[in-house]
Design an enzyme around this catalytic site. Structure first.
Site, PDB file in Angstrom:
ATOM      1  N   ASN A   1      38.061  44.141  34.942  1.00 50.21           N
ATOM      2  CA  ASN A   1      38.972  44.213  35.755  1.00 50.21           C
ATOM      3  C   ASN A   1      40.397  43.929  34.870  1.00 50.21           C
ATOM      4  O   ASN A   1      39.952  43.182  34.095  1.00 50.21           O
ATOM      5  CB  ASN A   1      38.993  43.541  36.813  1.00 50.21           C
ATOM      6  CG  ASN A   1      37.727  43.841  37.834  1.00 50.21           C
ATOM      7  OD1 ASN A   1      37.857  44.686  38.783  1.00 50.21           O
ATOM      8  ND2 ASN A   1      36.845  43.004  37.596  1.00 50.21           N
TER       9      ASN A   1
ATOM     10  N   CYS B   1      43.684  41.591  43.873  1.00 50.51           N
ATOM     11  CA  CYS B   1      42.421  41.355  43.654  1.00 50.51           C
ATOM     12  C   CYS B   1      42.217  39.815  43.566  1.00 50.51           C
ATOM     13  O   CYS B   1      42.972  39.236  42.656  1.00 50.51           O
ATOM     14  CB  CYS B   1      42.105  41.968  41.998  1.00 50.51           C
ATOM     15  SG  CYS B   1      40.545  41.606  41.340  1.00 50.51           S
TER      16      CYS B   1
ATOM     17  N   CYS C   1      33.674  39.458  45.074  1.00 49.92           N
ATOM     18  CA  CYS C   1      34.905  39.873  45.263  1.00 49.92           C
ATOM     19  C   CYS C   1      35.464  38.794  46.176  1.00 49.92           C
ATOM     20  O   CYS C   1      35.038  38.499  47.167  1.00 49.92           O
ATOM     21  CB  CYS C   1      34.908  41.145  46.360  1.00 49.92           C
ATOM     22  SG  CYS C   1      36.481  41.826  46.860  1.00 49.92           S
ATOM     23  N   GLY C   2      36.574  38.162  45.540  1.00 50.71           N
ATOM     24  CA  GLY C   2      37.378  36.977  46.307  1.00 50.71           C
ATOM     25  C   GLY C   2      37.993  37.489  47.682  1.00 50.71           C
ATOM     26  O   GLY C   2      37.741  36.750  48.574  1.00 50.71           O
TER      27      GLY C   2
ATOM     28  N   ARG D   1      37.966  47.564  38.302  1.00 50.31           N
ATOM     29  CA  ARG D   1      36.898  48.374  37.869  1.00 50.31           C
ATOM     30  C   ARG D   1      36.026  48.564  39.089  1.00 50.31           C
ATOM     31  O   ARG D   1      36.062  47.895  39.967  1.00 50.31           O
ATOM     32  CB  ARG D   1      35.950  47.275  36.890  1.00 50.31           C
ATOM     33  CG  ARG D   1      34.502  47.646  36.839  1.00 50.31           C
ATOM     34  CD  ARG D   1      33.683  46.910  36.046  1.00 50.31           C
ATOM     35  NE  ARG D   1      33.400  45.745  37.033  1.00 50.31           N
ATOM     36  CZ  ARG D   1      32.368  44.779  36.487  1.00 50.31           C
ATOM     37  NH1 ARG D   1      31.881  44.832  35.226  1.00 50.31           N
ATOM     38  NH2 ARG D   1      31.924  43.782  37.615  1.00 50.31           N
TER      39      ARG D   1
ATOM     40  N   ASN E   1      31.630  48.161  45.337  1.00 53.99           N
ATOM     41  CA  ASN E   1      32.771  48.822  44.969  1.00 53.99           C
ATOM     42  C   ASN E   1      32.963  50.194  45.780  1.00 53.99           C
ATOM     43  O   ASN E   1      31.961  50.754  46.052  1.00 53.99           O
ATOM     44  CB  ASN E   1      32.736  49.127  43.580  1.00 53.99           C
ATOM     45  CG  ASN E   1      33.445  47.680  42.858  1.00 53.99           C
ATOM     46  OD1 ASN E   1      34.399  47.040  43.244  1.00 53.99           O
ATOM     47  ND2 ASN E   1      32.925  47.197  41.553  1.00 53.99           N
TER      48      ASN E   1
HETATM   49  N1  LIG Z   1      36.084  45.396  41.385  1.00 55.78           N
HETATM   50  C1  LIG Z   1      35.676  44.065  41.014  1.00 55.78           C
HETATM   51  C2  LIG Z   1      34.951  43.503  42.424  1.00 55.78           C
HETATM   52  C3  LIG Z   1      35.998  43.276  43.236  1.00 55.78           C
HETATM   53  C4  LIG Z   1      36.920  42.266  43.015  1.00 55.78           C
HETATM   54  C5  LIG Z   1      38.090  42.256  43.888  1.00 55.78           C
HETATM   55  N2  LIG Z   1      38.397  43.116  45.086  1.00 55.78           N
HETATM   56  C6  LIG Z   1      38.288  40.617  44.289  1.00 55.78           C
HETATM   57  O1  LIG Z   1      39.065  40.591  45.306  1.00 55.78           O
HETATM   58  O2  LIG Z   1      37.898  39.858  43.704  1.00 55.78           O
HETATM   59  C7  LIG Z   1      34.588  44.461  39.989  1.00 55.78           C
HETATM   60  O3  LIG Z   1      33.680  45.056  39.841  1.00 55.78           O
HETATM   61  O4  LIG Z   1      34.463  43.263  38.959  1.00 55.78           O
END
Ligand SMILES: N[C@H](CCC[C@H](N)C(=O)O)C(=O)O
Length: 260
Positions: free
Chosen positions: A169, A197, A74-75, A188, A65
């Site tokens: 999140n 996200c 992270c998708g 998050r 992150n």
């Molecule tokens: N911030 C998220 C991880 C990245 C998720 C997001 N960028 C996505 O595309 O899934 C966490 O700490 O759970």
């Protein structure tokens, strides 16, 4: 030292991506990762992703992150990494790669990447929200007039409130059609709203299906940064064959001096 990097974005969720197949990047240097993601003093991104060799699959994904800490799946980052692997010639049009939540299959066609997500067999339905893990933890809550909603204030309150130290999140949702939703997400580890996200919109699609807001098993989600399609099957209370599909684009590449 000059560090080569590539900048990608998937529906506005943006990432610094580094080819770390020589395993030279200092993964424990949280301060360096946070500096590289800093939007004023660094390159600027929601996260940083390493592409590494893997003896189980085509490559390994390591995700951090923007706060510099290694994190859960992270998708959108996974979709961007598949596009990067294709750009490097590491893969052709399809792949299986290894990430923090296991093996993922994906296909790439032009700038569209279709990423298979992990199965989901538990969705906690509460009075005004749902909670589930799609590779990262997600709170999903329907609101009215999403465009005017204070995502930063309300998202931060929930992220640090009911989810304790590890947090979650936070996704706020407005239904637009039977199989279409608008979503805004407080992330998050970014500690703010991102333009989309990937694990978040996946969580929204499944939570809306589980709670009966949609009967469709292909759901269209509009985020500030663009549109994503989530498809899935539900068998015996378990969601599987979950796919997150959308664009993933290389914005620029460069080198940055850093003391590693
Ligand atoms: N911030 C998220 C991880 C990245 C998720 C997001 N960028 C996505 O595309 O899934 C966490 O700490 O759970």
């Amino acid at each position: 030292m000059e560090l080569q990097f590539f900048k990608y974005q998937g529906t506005g969720n943006d990432f610094v991506i580094i080819d770390n197949r020589q395993d030279v990047f200092p993964k424990n240097n949280t301060k360096l990762v946070a500096e590289l993601c800093d939007r004023r003093f660094g390159i600027g991104a929601d996260g940083l992703i390493l592409l590494e060799n893997d003896n189980l699959s085509d490559f390994k994904m390591v995700y951090f992150n923007a706060d510099g800490a290694e994190s859960s799946m992270c998708g959108n980052g996974g979709r961007c990494l598949v596009a990067f692997a294709h750009y490097l010639g590491v893969i052709e049009k399809e792949t299986t790669f290894n990430a923090v939540d296991g093996l993922h299959h994906a296909t790439v066609e032009g700038d569209i990447v279709n990423l298979k997500m992990i199965d989901v067999d538990k969705i906690h339905e509460k009075q005004n929200h749902s909670f589930l893990d799609t590779g990262s933890p997600h709170h999903v809550q329907l609101v009215k007039e999403l465009k005017k909603f204070d995502v930063q204030k309300e998202g931060k309150k929930l992220r640090y409130g009911i989810y304790g130290e590890s947090g979650s999140n936070i996704n706020f949702v407005e239904q637009k059609q039977d199989n279409a939703f608008d979503v805004r997400t407080y992330e998050r580890g970014v500690e703010g709203e991102t333009f989309s996200c990937g694990t978040g919109v996946t969580a929204v699609a499944l939570a809306m299906h589980q709670s009966g807001k949609t009967a469709a098993n292909e759901v269209h989600i509009h985020t500030i940064g663009g549109d994503l399609t989530i498809s899935f099957e539900k068998k015996g209370g378990k969601y599987s064959n979950i796919f997150l599909k959308g664009p993933a684009t290389q914005v620029f590449k460069g080198t940055i001096a850093c003391s590693i």
